[in-house]
Structure formats: structure tokens, C-alpha cells
Design a protein around this motif. Structure first.
Motif, PDB file in Angstrom:
ATOM      1  N   SER A 200       0.835  -1.209   0.000  1.00 49.32           N
ATOM      2  CA  SER A 200       0.000   0.000   0.000  1.00 49.32           C
ATOM      3  C   SER A 200       0.869   1.257   0.000  1.00 49.32           C
ATOM      4  O   SER A 200       0.589   2.220  -0.708  1.00 49.32           O
ATOM      5  CB  SER A 200      -0.927   0.006   1.220  1.00 49.32           C
ATOM      6  N   LYS A 203       2.347   1.908  -3.357  1.00 48.11           N
ATOM      7  CA  LYS A 203       1.378   2.514  -4.273  1.00 48.11           C
ATOM      8  C   LYS A 203       1.246   4.014  -4.007  1.00 48.11           C
ATOM      9  O   LYS A 203       1.170   4.818  -4.940  1.00 48.11           O
ATOM     10  CB  LYS A 203       0.013   1.844  -4.132  1.00 48.11           C
ATOM     11  N   TYR A 231       6.638  -0.094 -12.038  1.00 45.91           N
ATOM     12  CA  TYR A 231       5.448  -0.382 -11.225  1.00 45.91           C
ATOM     13  C   TYR A 231       4.236  -0.366 -12.137  1.00 45.91           C
ATOM     14  O   TYR A 231       4.012   0.609 -12.866  1.00 45.91           O
ATOM     15  CB  TYR A 231       5.307   0.675 -10.130  1.00 45.91           C
ATOM     16  N   TRP A 233       0.504   0.076 -12.501  1.00 44.91           N
ATOM     17  CA  TRP A 233      -0.570   0.701 -11.723  1.00 44.91           C
ATOM     18  C   TRP A 233      -1.889  -0.014 -11.967  1.00 44.91           C
ATOM     19  O   TRP A 233      -2.299  -0.243 -13.096  1.00 44.91           O
ATOM     20  CB  TRP A 233      -0.699   2.172 -12.108  1.00 44.91           C
ATOM     21  N   ASN A 237      -8.454  -3.205  -6.641  1.00 43.51           N
ATOM     22  CA  ASN A 237      -7.730  -4.106  -5.748  1.00 43.51           C
ATOM     23  C   ASN A 237      -8.026  -5.565  -6.085  1.00 43.51           C
ATOM     24  O   ASN A 237      -8.606  -6.301  -5.319  1.00 43.51           O
ATOM     25  CB  ASN A 237      -8.109  -3.811  -4.296  1.00 43.51           C
TER      26      ASN A 237
END
Length: 268
Positions: A200, A203, A231, A233, A237
């Protein structure tokens, strides 16, 4: 014009304009410099700027109150807790005496933040209750901040249990509806910190455009040890099937294919 630029997110351009003003002539330029820097989560330089503003300011009492509240905000963020407590204690008395109830509620909310970071959780809860009752009378938008810090306090006290996370997510949802993106970012930050969820925090780190905020994440979490080369994106979730991702700088893809050096990627 510079204030409007800051409001729409062009704080870099706003700072270029504001620093051309002579602060002894246009004192308010210092205040708006602080606003522009704070919008980038860059609090450290605002302390000297706001202290100079308060020293030079000959404007109305309310403008000075605004300057003091923002100075307190910067002091809390920079972990200067003792100085922040003295300033906020005086501010609470001053705003109550002048009847500036919105500013009074904000000062209480900031004092509660200071108490949370000091580990004074019982005091912080009482201060937040006072802030909530003050701001609720006028339905001030800053009530959202009080809700956020109550949720963060609950998260800390209950070590990130399910109910605490759900309450923080409710505040996050309210911030999304009102498009208060920095509150959304702050909810994600503290959820990651208090639950120990490095994914988390990563992110949040990748998703912010502000170098000062990224620096804070690196200094206060283990994200630095797991920073990936790239990364992917995800807006939801849930797991998605991996897809090729092309790095336009290197010409390489995560599926091991690459563009031949010297070749044209497209023709017009």
C-alpha cells in the motif's frame, strides 16, 4: 493570479511569480509562497517564510491568524512538537476570544495531531471531540480533517484492526466524493503505515508527484528496500493477468522482447 495557479495545481509557476515580489512591500506574497509550497507537501521552508510573514504583516488580525495556523501545521509536520504546542495553545485562546470559531476548530484539530504524534492518545481524543463540536456548528468543510484524525487515532489505538480500517476507508470515500485528493493520499499513507502493508505504501509512493512526500515515505517506512525498477498501476484491488509493458526509455518490455537499437519504432 499566483494564488489561482496554486489552486489549480500549478504551484511551481506560482512560486516563480511570488518570489519576484518584495515582501516588505507585498507582505501577502510570503503567505501565498507558503500555500504553494504546502500544496507540494514541502513544509520545511514554509516555517521561515511564515515567521517572516508574521513579523512583517500589518494586515488584519484574521490574516495573522491564518498565518499562525499554517505555521503550526508546518511545525507539526516537521516534528517540532514543543514549539507547535506553545503556538497552538496561544492560538486556541486567541481565536476563542476573537470569536473566530472556524480558526478555533482548526487550531484544536492541529493540537490533536500534535498530541497523536506525541503518543498522548487520550488527550488527542478529547481535543478532537472539542474540534468536532466547534466545526459542526457551522458545518465547516474542515470537519473532514477531524474525522480523518479520529480514524487515524482509532487505527493507532487498535493496531490496525478491521473496524478501524473500515472507518478510515469511510473517510477516504468521503474525501473521494468531495475530490479532496490530499486527504485520500493521507488516508492511504496512514493505513499503510499502521497496518505494515508495504504494498500500500509503495502505491502511495509511486502515485504521488511530490518529491517531498516521496522523501517522507522513504524516511518513515521500509519502501526504500523494495523499490522496483517499474510499477504496474492498478485502479482496482484485484489481480489481473500480466500484460506486456514497454519502457519507452529503454525500448525493453517485461515479456523480454525489446526494440532493436537504432530501428524506428514507427513511421509517419
Amino acid at each position: 493570479y499566483a494564488a489561482t495557479l496554486t489552486y489549480i495545481g500549478a504551484s511551481g509557476e506560482a512560486l516563480q511569480l511570488l518570489t519576484t515580489n518584495d515582501p516588505t512591500v507585498v507582505t501577502e506574497a510570503l503567505l501565498y509562497q507558503a500555500f504553494a509550497l504546502m500544496s507540494q507537501w514541502d513544509y520545511h521552508p514554509t516555517i521561515a517564510i511564515l515567521k517572516r510573514y508574521l513579523h512583517l504583516s500589518k494586515t488584519d488580525a484574521y490574516s495573522c491568524i491564518v498565518g499562525k495556523i499554517n505555521l503550526a501545521y508546518a511545525l507539526v509536520d516537521e516534528h517540532m512538537y514543543s514549539e507547535a504546542e506553545v503556538l497552538l495553545t496561544d492560538l486556541i485562546v486567541e481565536t476563542r476570544g476573537l470569536g473566530y470559531w472556524r480558526a478555533h476548530g482548526l487550531a484544536l484539530e492541529l493540537l490533536a495531531q500534535n498530541q497523536i504524534f506525541h503518543g498522548e492518545y487520550d488527550l488527542a481524543l478529547k481535543t478532537l471531540e472539542n474540534a468536532e463540536s466547534t466545526l459542526q456548528r457551522m458545518q465547516a468543510p474542515e470537519l473532514l480533517f477531524v474525522k480523518k484524525w479520529r480514524a487515524i487515532l482509532d487505527l493507532k489505538c487498535n493496531r490496525g484492526d478491521r473496524d478501524s480500517i473500515e472507518e478510515l476507508n469511510r473517510v477516504r470515500g468521503e474525501a473521494l466524493k468531495t475530490k479532496h485528493w490530499e486527504t485520500v493520499r493521507d488516508c492511504d499513507r496512514f493505513q499503510g503505515l499502521e497496518t505494515g502493508c508495504v504494498a500500500s505504501l509503495l502505491k502511495v509512493y509511486v502515485g504521488t508527484p511530490y518529491p517531498s512526500f516521496r522523501k517522507w515515505i522513504l524516511a518513515n517506512s521500509p519502501v526504500n528496500s523494495i523499490l522496483p525498477e517499474y510499477y504496474i498501476w492498478q485502479t482496482q484491488n484485484r489481480a489481473i493477468s500480466p500484460r506486456p509493458v514497454l519502457d519507452l526509455m529503454s525500448g525493453q518490455s517485461n515479456d523480454y522482447s525489446c526494440l532493436k537499437p537504432g530501428s524506428l519504432s514507427h513511421r509517419t
